[in-house]
Every structure is written in structure tokens, then in C-alpha cells.
Design a protein around this motif. Structure first.
Motif, PDB file in Angstrom:
ATOM      1  N   PHE A 118      -4.673  28.508  -7.176  1.00 20.45           N
ATOM      2  CA  PHE A 118      -4.425  27.699  -5.990  1.00 20.45           C
ATOM      3  C   PHE A 118      -5.712  26.998  -5.593  1.00 20.45           C
ATOM      4  CE2 PHE A 118      -1.945  31.562  -5.879  1.00 20.45           C
ATOM      5  CZ  PHE A 118      -0.655  31.089  -5.717  1.00 20.45           C
ATOM      6  N   ASP A 119      -5.576  25.785  -5.100  1.00 19.00           N
ATOM      7  CA  ASP A 119      -6.724  25.055  -4.570  1.00 19.00           C
ATOM      8  C   ASP A 119      -6.203  23.992  -3.628  1.00 19.00           C
ATOM      9  OD1 ASP A 119      -9.294  24.084  -4.112  1.00 19.00           O
ATOM     10  OD2 ASP A 119      -9.866  24.265  -6.216  1.00 19.00           O
ATOM     11  N   ALA A 120      -7.076  23.465  -2.810  1.00 20.33           N
ATOM     12  CA  ALA A 120      -6.679  22.444  -1.852  1.00 20.33           C
ATOM     13  C   ALA A 120      -7.801  21.426  -1.724  1.00 20.33           C
ATOM     14  CB  ALA A 120      -6.379  23.068  -0.499  1.00 20.33           C
ATOM     15  N   TYR A 121      -7.448  20.249  -1.253  1.00 20.85           N
ATOM     16  CA  TYR A 121      -8.452  19.219  -1.017  1.00 20.85           C
ATOM     17  C   TYR A 121      -7.984  18.310   0.116  1.00 20.85           C
ATOM     18  CZ  TYR A 121      -5.473  16.072  -3.728  1.00 20.85           C
ATOM     19  OH  TYR A 121      -4.422  15.327  -4.181  1.00 20.85           O
ATOM     20  N   ASN A 122      -8.959  17.670   0.732  1.00 26.14           N
ATOM     21  CA  ASN A 122      -8.680  16.732   1.810  1.00 26.14           C
ATOM     22  C   ASN A 122      -8.490  15.337   1.248  1.00 26.14           C
ATOM     23  OD1 ASN A 122      -8.940  18.662   3.849  1.00 26.14           O
ATOM     24  ND2 ASN A 122     -11.157  18.415   3.875  1.00 26.14           N
ATOM     25  N   ILE A 123      -7.688  14.543   1.920  1.00 37.48           N
ATOM     26  CA  ILE A 123      -7.469  13.156   1.551  1.00 37.48           C
ATOM     27  C   ILE A 123      -8.109  12.292   2.646  1.00 37.48           C
ATOM     28  CG2 ILE A 123      -5.772  11.371   1.042  1.00 37.48           C
ATOM     29  CD1 ILE A 123      -3.822  13.632   0.302  1.00 37.48           C
ATOM     30  N   PRO A 124      -9.320  11.806   2.387  1.00 34.83           N
ATOM     31  CA  PRO A 124      -9.988  10.996   3.412  1.00 34.83           C
ATOM     32  C   PRO A 124      -9.230   9.686   3.637  1.00 34.83           C
ATOM     33  CG  PRO A 124     -11.505  11.603   1.653  1.00 34.83           C
ATOM     34  CD  PRO A 124     -10.139  11.988   1.210  1.00 34.83           C
ATOM     35  N   GLU A 125      -9.254   9.241   4.849  1.00 33.52           N
ATOM     36  CA  GLU A 125      -8.551   8.007   5.197  1.00 33.52           C
ATOM     37  C   GLU A 125      -9.275   6.800   4.600  1.00 33.52           C
ATOM     38  OE1 GLU A 125      -6.543   6.096   9.188  1.00 33.52           O
ATOM     39  OE2 GLU A 125      -7.864   7.807   9.345  1.00 33.52           O
ATOM     40  N   ASN A 126      -8.529   5.952   3.886  1.00 30.70           N
ATOM     41  CA  ASN A 126      -9.032   4.710   3.278  1.00 30.70           C
ATOM     42  C   ASN A 126     -10.179   4.928   2.306  1.00 30.70           C
ATOM     43  OD1 ASN A 126      -7.171   3.131   4.677  1.00 30.70           O
ATOM     44  ND2 ASN A 126      -8.511   3.032   6.464  1.00 30.70           N
ATOM     45  N   GLN A 127     -10.260   6.095   1.678  1.00 28.72           N
ATOM     46  CA  GLN A 127     -11.280   6.365   0.671  1.00 28.72           C
ATOM     47  C   GLN A 127     -10.576   6.889  -0.577  1.00 28.72           C
ATOM     48  OE1 GLN A 127     -14.490   8.779   2.118  1.00 28.72           O
ATOM     49  NE2 GLN A 127     -14.628   7.664   4.036  1.00 28.72           N
TER      50      GLN A 127
END
Length: 179
Positions: free
Chosen positions: A132-141
Motif C-alpha cells: 500500500f502507498d499513497a500520494y498527494n495530487i498537487p493542484e495544477n502541477q
């Protein structure tokens, strides 16, 4: 004037840990990758004889390379063939106010099976590993999002390879102990 004993008292917990450490050799416990002793060395030789079959798609290639680094050894004749398949699950964990995802959790599941190289091949053992792993989705990047996703996938493939190698080592050590 009182003098204090310079020696600290032994706690119950310390006695339990010491007792457990002394009892381990008596129950047959030994390190999995130990080179001293027949079981660990035999498991290492068996792991070196495992060849990894092709795995579909990019993450399959990454998993295969990670497994090969852990298993294969130059000059060791192949006696086993490891087949694996990967499935991914995606779970959105966070949303922005406009409803777009801001955090994603990945689940990677690897189903694997070990075969002999005999004709016809004989199935020896199989298993399923998960990472399992997770990541953030930066806005407009978008580039940063892609890099984060690829890094998470690479970490999961390394974790799956480590888990598969450990399970195979335990299986080989158990098989050796049974004979």
C-alpha cells in the motif's frame, strides 16, 4: 549518610527478554538468511536458482528487475521459475472543494507461483502479497503528480519483491528442515 547501590535493579521486563533470548536456540530458531548452518545456506542456494518470468506492463518490469536483484546469482543454474501478476486498486482519500481528488491511495496485489523447470512444470508453492502507498495530487502541477505516482508505484514494487523473496526463503528453509 546513606549510600546508594551503584548497580541498577534488574526489571521484570529485562528478565523476560533475557529468558526469551536464552530459550530461542533451544526451540530451533535460527536467522532466515544465516550463512552459517545448513538451513540458511541451503535457502540462499535455492533462492539463487529462481528465475523470474516476464511480467506484463511497466510496473511488472520494475517488479521483475527488483526480484532478479534479490534472487538471481551469476553462475547458478536455474531450477525454478517464478511467475507473477500484478493488480492495482485505487482509492481516493481526499477531495478539494471543487470535487477533484487531492490524495490517492494505491493498493498493489501480486499473485505469484513457483514452478520447477521440469517437463511438464510442477507447481511447488504460491502466494499473494500486497503493498500500500499513497500520494498527494498537487493542484495544477501535473508533472509533480506524475512523479509522485511513479515513486509510489516503485516503492510498492520494491515492497512486493521483498515480501515475495522473504516468503520464498521461508518456504525453502521449511522444506529443507522437513527433509
Amino acid at each position: 549518610m546513606r549510600t546508594h547501590n551503584a548497580r541498577p535493579a534488574v526489571t521484570r521486563r529485562q528478565l523476560l527478554v533475557l529468558g526469551a533470548a536464552l530459550a530461542l536456540p533451544g526451540c530451533g530458531w535460527r536467522p532466515l538468511y544465516a550463512t552459517g548452518g545448513a538451513g540458511g545456506a541451503e535457502a540462499q542456494r535455492e533462492l539463487a536458482a529462481v528465475r523470474v518470468a516476464l511480467i506484463a506492463e511497466r510496473n511488472g518490469q520494475i517488479l521483475r528487475r527488483s526480484l532478479q536483484q534479490r534472487l538471481a546469482s551469476e553462475g547458478t543454474a536455474a531450477r525454478y521459475d517464478l511467475h507473477a501478476a500484478i493488480n492495482f486498486g485505487v482509492d481516493v482519500q481526499g477531495y478539494r472543494r471543487d470535487g477533484t481528488p487531492s490524495r490517492v491511495r494505491y493498493t498493489a496485489t501480486a499473485n505469484w507461483q513457483l514452478f520447477t523447470l521440469e517437463t511438464p512444470p510442477r507447481s511447488l508453492t504460491r502466494g499473494t502479497e500486497q503493498a500500500f502507498d499513497a500520494y498527494n495530487i498537487p493542484e495544477n502541477q501535473f508533472f509533480a503528480s506524475d512523479v509522485s505516482r511513479e515513486a509510489a508505484e516503485r516503492r510498492m514494487m520494491d515492497q512486493l519483491a521483498e515480501d515475495m523473496t522473504r516468503r520464498l526463503a521461508v518456504w525453502f528453509a521449511g522444506r529443507q528442515a522437513a527433509t
